[in-house]
Design a protein around this motif. Structure first.
Motif, PDB file in Angstrom:
ATOM      1  N   THR A   1       0.819  -1.205   0.000  1.00 64.33           N
ATOM      2  CA  THR A   1       0.000   0.000   0.000  1.00 64.33           C
ATOM      3  C   THR A   1       0.862   1.268   0.000  1.00 64.33           C
ATOM      4  N   GLU A   2       0.193   2.392  -0.201  1.00 65.45           N
ATOM      5  CA  GLU A   2       0.887   3.671  -0.125  1.00 65.45           C
ATOM      6  C   GLU A   2       1.458   3.905   1.268  1.00 65.45           C
ATOM      7  N   ALA A   3       0.742   3.439   2.284  1.00 62.93           N
ATOM      8  CA  ALA A   3       1.237   3.581   3.658  1.00 62.93           C
ATOM      9  C   ALA A   3       2.509   2.767   3.875  1.00 62.93           C
ATOM     10  N   ASP A   4       2.555   1.576   3.272  1.00 61.99           N
ATOM     11  CA  ASP A   4       3.756   0.737   3.387  1.00 61.99           C
ATOM     12  C   ASP A   4       4.969   1.455   2.801  1.00 61.99           C
TER      13      ASP A   4
ATOM     14  N   THR B   1       5.356   4.647   2.137  1.00 57.97           N
ATOM     15  CA  THR B   1       5.652   5.876   2.874  1.00 57.97           C
ATOM     16  C   THR B   1       6.535   5.576   4.077  1.00 57.97           C
ATOM     17  N   ALA B   2       6.221   4.522   4.807  1.00 56.99           N
ATOM     18  CA  ALA B   2       7.021   4.143   5.978  1.00 56.99           C
ATOM     19  C   ALA B   2       8.440   3.751   5.564  1.00 56.99           C
ATOM     20  N   TRP B   3       8.581   3.023   4.469  1.00 61.49           N
ATOM     21  CA  TRP B   3       9.898   2.580   3.991  1.00 61.49           C
ATOM     22  C   TRP B   3      10.763   3.764   3.585  1.00 61.49           C
ATOM     23  N   TRP B   4      10.195   4.668   2.804  1.00 65.23           N
ATOM     24  CA  TRP B   4      10.981   5.814   2.345  1.00 65.23           C
ATOM     25  C   TRP B   4      11.258   6.818   3.472  1.00 65.23           C
ATOM     26  N   ASN B   5      10.339   6.946   4.412  1.00 64.55           N
ATOM     27  CA  ASN B   5      10.620   7.807   5.572  1.00 64.55           C
ATOM     28  C   ASN B   5      11.793   7.257   6.383  1.00 64.55           C
ATOM     29  N   LYS B   6      11.847   5.929   6.501  1.00 65.95           N
ATOM     30  CA  LYS B   6      12.953   5.283   7.213  1.00 65.95           C
ATOM     31  C   LYS B   6      14.275   5.557   6.507  1.00 65.95           C
ATOM     32  N   ALA B   7      14.256   5.550   5.180  1.00 66.56           N
ATOM     33  CA  ALA B   7      15.464   5.843   4.413  1.00 66.56           C
ATOM     34  C   ALA B   7      15.910   7.284   4.636  1.00 66.56           C
TER      35      ALA B   7
END
Length: 437
Positions: free
Chosen positions: A238-241, A243-249
């Protein structure tokens, strides 16, 4: 795909080995080898009982030299079959192939990757090789770790693997050793992030080159959580998934555990690890060879971090050989593919250029003596022996377009040209178009 690729092909946008950088490295010239590209519009022909088939692939000059030697060996053992060759850098290969396929004149046999199977099957380009297996012209026995099923889509055999690879963490061994870090199978993401911070604090270097666009690593991470990057129809997250991955990066770059994306970009085509901007990065295991040629240190392979200490989400990827549905010589094409994946001498010539040999006969025929290739073999053996490997979902039609979008958008975001929300929205918009949904 970094394809290899898925495919065997590699994917890094803000990491050191982005697809474009790798493909630039893999570029080659036909003139340098004295090879002649196969002509278009004539198809395959025969003359006095001699059958001519066209074979195309992507890769470097070194790969071309090796493949030329294997073709000479094939033509010696099959004197009534001649092979015309054509090779290009990755992106140029697919541009040309798409033009040929659209015009009804694709090569008889060609290098392929999982991201293109459904796409070209839907366009009626690929030959179902199952009939040639039934006719005895192509053998599916003797493959390692179930790789004979890698090219199966919806019951059809659309590709035959020539080698295998899997995602790994390539590390600068000297830096990890000085920091007192020894990654072991089953280590967790928390342990991985702690290791990167320790390297930053004690060695004055970013722990990793960054993971914005390492698409196949993200796939591993999703699989650890019961999802996947792709389903048979489209995206499996999902978009939420995302978003969390790229925010972590982003957080990793700000904290200094990931390398500065701008410096990584400036270092290309050299990898950030070899350029001493980072101590590690995620890539395909058989790409490890490039680090030794680029850098001054010693480089090795570390396992994929896990969420639960067990599941890595890994699978063996592979380059494949596929055939054109329009070929006038399916029997000869099948004999050519069979030779290339089973003949022991081919393995001795190719080495691990396209990954660890897919069949047991070729795997046993080539025993690497250099440290890097021995590590690759040991790494894949460990994956098989510990039973962590899972099946791969055949990529949906449009996966190549979605992957290109992922790489481009992730790099734009890493370099500060897009925000995370904008990047996520743009990617899902382009992926929706790619999958026709």
């Amino acid at each position: 795909m970094r394809t290899n690729g898925t495919g065997g092909t590699g994917t890094r946008g803000t990491g050191t080995v982005d697809r474009r950088g790798l493909l630039k490295l893999a570029g080659g010239s036909l003139a340098a080898l004295g090879l002649t590209a196969a002509g278009c519009g004539t198809g395959s022909g025969s003359d006095g009982g001699i059958v001519t088939i066209r074979y195309a692939w992507w890769g470097s000059d070194d790969r071309a030299k090796r493949i030329t030697r294997t073709i000479a060996l094939f033509e010696k053992k099959f004197p009534k079959i001649k092979v015309k060759t054509d090779f290009q850098p990755y992106l140029d290969f697919w541009k040309k192939f798409n033009t040929q396929a659209s015009g009804g004149n694709p090569p008889d046999v060609f290098q392929n990757a999982v991201g293109f199977l459904r796409k070209y099957d839907a366009k009626n380009v690929l030959l179902d090789l199952r009939g040639q297996v039934d006719a005895g012209n192509l053998k599916l026995d003797g493959f390692r770790a179930g790789l004979e099923k890698f090219g199966e889509v919806d019951g059809k055999l659309l590709g035959v693997p020539v080698g295998s690879n899997s995602m790994a963490l390539v590390v600068d061994q000297a830096v990890f050793r000085k920091a007192g870090i020894t990654p072991k199978p089953g280590w967790t993401w928390d342990e991985y992030y702690a290791a990167l911070a320790k390297i930053r604090d004690t060695q004055g270097r970013a722990g990793d080159s960054g993971m914005f666009s390492v698409m196949y690593l993200y796939d591993m991470y999703l699989r650890q959580h019961g999802k996947a990057f792709y389903t048979a129809e489209g995206l499996g997250f999902t978009e939420a998934d995302l978003t969390a991955w790229w925010n972590k990066a982003y957080e990793g770059v700000k904290s200094g555990i990931y390398a500065d994306p701008k410096k990584v970009s400036q270092a290309r085509p050299k990898s950030a690890v070899a350029a001493e901007l980072a101590a590690s990065e995620f890539t395909w295991d058989n790409f490890t060879i490039r680090y030794t040629s680029e850098g001054k240190s010693q480089y090795g392979l570390a396992p994929i971090p896990t969420t639960d200490g067990k599941r890595t989400g890994q699978y063996l990827g592979s380059l494949m050989l596929s055939a054109s549905r329009r070929t006038k010589h399916p029997e000869e094409v099948a004999q050519f593919i069979n030779f290339m994946v089973h003949d022991p001498e081919v393995a001795r010539i190719m080495g691990y250029d396209r990954g660890v040999p897919a069949t047991t006969a070729q795997y046993e025929a080539f025993k690497p003596t250099d440290p890097v290739n021995r590590q690759i073999a040991a790494y894949e053996k460990q994956l098989v022996d510990t039973g962590v490997l899972e099946p791969i979902t055949p990529h949906p039609a449009g996966a190549d377009v979605a992957e290109a979008a992922f790489l481009r958008i992730a790099e734009e975001m890493a370099l500060g040209r897009r925000s995370v929300p904008d990047a996520v929205q743009q990617f899902f918009s382009e992926a929706k178009t790619a999958f026709g949904s």
